[in-house]
Write a protein that holds these residues in place. Structure first.
Motif, mmCIF file in Angstrom:
data_model
loop_
_atom_site.group_PDB
_atom_site.id
_atom_site.type_symbol
_atom_site.label_atom_id
_atom_site.label_comp_id
_atom_site.label_asym_id
_atom_site.label_seq_id
_atom_site.Cartn_x
_atom_site.Cartn_y
_atom_site.Cartn_z
ATOM 1 N N GLY A 1 -0.293 12.483 11.237
ATOM 2 C CA GLY A 1 -0.092 11.501 12.303
ATOM 3 C C GLY A 1 -0.286 10.074 11.811
ATOM 4 O O GLY A 1 -0.235 9.772 10.608
ATOM 5 N N THR A 2 -0.564 9.182 12.762
ATOM 6 C CA THR A 2 -0.751 7.759 12.446
ATOM 7 C C THR A 2 -2.077 7.549 11.728
ATOM 8 O O THR A 2 -3.097 8.156 12.070
ATOM 9 C CB THR A 2 -0.705 6.920 13.731
ATOM 10 O OG1 THR A 2 0.541 7.151 14.375
ATOM 11 C CG2 THR A 2 -0.839 5.442 13.425
ATOM 12 N N ILE A 3 -2.029 6.662 10.732
ATOM 13 C CA ILE A 3 -3.201 6.387 9.899
ATOM 14 C C ILE A 3 -3.618 4.934 10.090
ATOM 15 O O ILE A 3 -2.762 4.045 10.189
ATOM 16 C CB ILE A 3 -2.870 6.635 8.411
ATOM 17 C CG1 ILE A 3 -2.437 8.093 8.204
ATOM 18 C CG2 ILE A 3 -4.057 6.287 7.512
ATOM 19 C CD1 ILE A 3 -1.841 8.363 6.839
ATOM 20 N N ILE B 1 0.839 -1.194 0.000
ATOM 21 C CA ILE B 1 0.000 0.000 0.000
ATOM 22 C C ILE B 1 0.880 1.252 0.000
ATOM 23 O O ILE B 1 1.971 1.271 0.567
ATOM 24 C CB ILE B 1 -0.924 -0.030 1.237
ATOM 25 C CG1 ILE B 1 -2.095 -0.982 0.998
ATOM 26 C CG2 ILE B 1 -1.440 1.362 1.582
ATOM 27 C CD1 ILE B 1 -2.975 -1.174 2.206
ATOM 28 N N ALA B 2 0.371 2.298 -0.620
ATOM 29 C CA ALA B 2 0.999 3.621 -0.553
ATOM 30 C C ALA B 2 -0.028 4.629 -0.042
ATOM 31 O O ALA B 2 -1.247 4.434 -0.205
ATOM 32 C CB ALA B 2 1.530 4.044 -1.923
ATOM 33 N N ILE B 3 0.470 5.689 0.595
ATOM 34 C CA ILE B 3 -0.387 6.754 1.123
ATOM 35 C C ILE B 3 -0.008 8.058 0.429
ATOM 36 O O ILE B 3 1.171 8.379 0.266
ATOM 37 C CB ILE B 3 -0.204 6.913 2.651
ATOM 38 C CG1 ILE B 3 -0.631 5.629 3.378
ATOM 39 C CG2 ILE B 3 -1.004 8.110 3.167
ATOM 40 C CD1 ILE B 3 -2.101 5.304 3.290
ATOM 41 N N ARG B 4 -1.035 8.811 0.055
ATOM 42 C CA ARG B 4 -0.771 10.113 -0.577
ATOM 43 C C ARG B 4 -1.662 11.174 0.065
ATOM 44 O O ARG B 4 -2.879 10.991 0.190
ATOM 45 C CB ARG B 4 -1.047 10.044 -2.085
ATOM 46 C CG ARG B 4 -0.852 11.391 -2.791
ATOM 47 C CD ARG B 4 -0.707 11.240 -4.289
ATOM 48 N NE ARG B 4 -1.831 10.569 -4.903
ATOM 49 C CZ ARG B 4 -1.786 10.055 -6.147
ATOM 50 N NH1 ARG B 4 -0.662 10.127 -6.849
ATOM 51 N NH2 ARG B 4 -2.848 9.469 -6.657
ATOM 52 N N LYS C 1 4.619 7.073 10.642
ATOM 53 C CA LYS C 1 5.809 7.634 9.997
ATOM 54 C C LYS C 1 5.579 7.977 8.526
ATOM 55 O O LYS C 1 6.439 7.780 7.682
ATOM 56 C CB LYS C 1 6.995 6.671 10.131
ATOM 57 C CG LYS C 1 7.383 6.384 11.581
ATOM 58 C CD LYS C 1 8.559 5.436 11.669
ATOM 59 C CE LYS C 1 8.916 5.159 13.124
ATOM 60 N NZ LYS C 1 10.051 4.209 13.263
ATOM 61 N N ILE C 2 4.393 8.470 8.239
ATOM 62 C CA ILE C 2 4.102 8.989 6.905
ATOM 63 C C ILE C 2 4.149 10.511 6.988
ATOM 64 O O ILE C 2 3.337 11.133 7.668
ATOM 65 C CB ILE C 2 2.728 8.512 6.403
ATOM 66 C CG1 ILE C 2 2.696 7.001 6.261
ATOM 67 C CG2 ILE C 2 2.375 9.183 5.077
ATOM 68 C CD1 ILE C 2 3.621 6.449 5.194
ATOM 69 N N ALA C 3 5.100 11.084 6.313
ATOM 70 C CA ALA C 3 5.265 12.535 6.367
ATOM 71 C C ALA C 3 4.119 13.243 5.652
ATOM 72 O O ALA C 3 3.544 12.713 4.696
ATOM 73 C CB ALA C 3 6.603 12.929 5.737
#
Length: 310
Positions: A276-278, A220-223, A292-294
């Motif tokens: 923050g945390t997702i 997975i990726a977060i954007r 730790k997702i900026a």
């Protein structure tokens, strides 16, 4: 004289009626009783025979998943037609998430292990961009989901197996919405995907389709959406194996569930939890926690997590 002749026979008829010997009456009574007893015993014997036949268990071959016809001529004649098991009606497959009421509700309109029927049309997909906001795609085996089943972007990223009546099949990823008048069940395929099923000149064909849980889609990726900050942010999940049902951000006191837009971003309009945390939950109820997702707008940031295959 007519009166005398008319009354003369009446006393004689009464004398005959009361003059029957007692022995004759007794014989008649005994005969009637005997016939009644004989008839009753035969009737009882007949009911006992029916009961013993009806109580005999039906023979069902081992390993058979469906009821079979009762064997034996006597047994079959004893059972009325209404006792024969009705033919099995076609059943819609039960979704895998049905064991959990919460998971079943998370699935929304498109449920696992359910076959949907509709029509397939086609559109010029260009570089693969669409309402789901994923951006350009190098793989044009893609489709737009009809408005009802798109369900405000809940179908985004879902991979479905599409089958045509001629036996051809293709797997496509949902990246777009097909607006009304696209009907429930309808898929608007890229012209490249449609050509895998039928001649594009047909324009419209009947199809069936089923949600998949792919084997190896990567991680997975977060954007974060362009313009996101600590005062407002939009969060998107990319490359998920199973459709995403819920996205939450960790706040000081709890998890905050974000509303989803029809362009496939989850919004925190006051900035609470941004950066923050997702935590993301798929339609099966599985939860993944990502930290730790900026907070970098418009950058797809990879993770080391993925939903399990179902």
């Amino acid at each position: 004289m007519r009166t005398t002749n008319h009354r003369a026979p009446r006393p004689r008829r009464r004398r005959r009626a009361f003059g029957i010997p007692l022995a004759v009456l007794a014989v008649g009574v005994l005969a009637c009783v005997g016939i009644a007893l004989l008839h009753g015993s035969r009737a009882d014997a007949g009911h006992r025979g029916d009961a013993s036949v009806a109580a005999a268990p039906a023979s069902v071959p081992s390993g058979s998943g469906s009821p079979t016809a009762v064997t034996g001529a006597a047994t079959a004649s004893a059972l009325p037609p209404s006792t024969s098991p009705p033919p099995s009606a076609p059943r819609t497959p039960t979704p895998a998430a049905s064991s959990s009421p919460r998971a079943a509700s998370l699935a929304g309109r498109i449920k696992p292990a359910v076959t949907y029927r509709g029509v397939a049309t086609s559109y010029a997909a260009g570089d693969g961009q669409g309402s789901c906001s994923y951006g350009p795609s190098g793989d044009l085996m893609i489709a737009a989901m009809n408005h009802a089943d798109y369900e405000s972007a809940k179908a985004c990223g879902a991979q479905v197996l599409v089958r045509a009546a001629n036996g051809a099949a293709i797997t496509v990823r949902i990246v777009n919405e097909c607006p009304l008048p696209c009907a429930p069940g309808q898929l608007d395929l890229s012209t490249q995907a449609f050509a895998k099923l039928a001649n594009p000149s047909l324009g419209r064909i009947p199809v069936s389709w089923t949600l998949l849980s792919p084997t190896a889609p990567g991680m997975i990726a977060i954007r974060y959406k362009a313009g996101s900050s600590r005062w407002w942010c939009g969060v998107q999940v990319i490359g998920h194996r199973n459709p995403v049902a819920v996205l939450e951000l960790r706040t000081a006191n709890s998890w905050r569930r974000l509303p989803r837009t029809d362009y496939n971003y989850f919004l925190s309009t006051d900035g609470s939890g941004c950066g923050g945390t997702i935590r993301v939950t798929d339609i099966h109820g599985e939860q993944l926690t990502i930290d730790k997702i900026a907070l970098k707008p418009d950058v797809a940031q990879p993770t080391d997590v993925q939903f399990a295959r179902r």
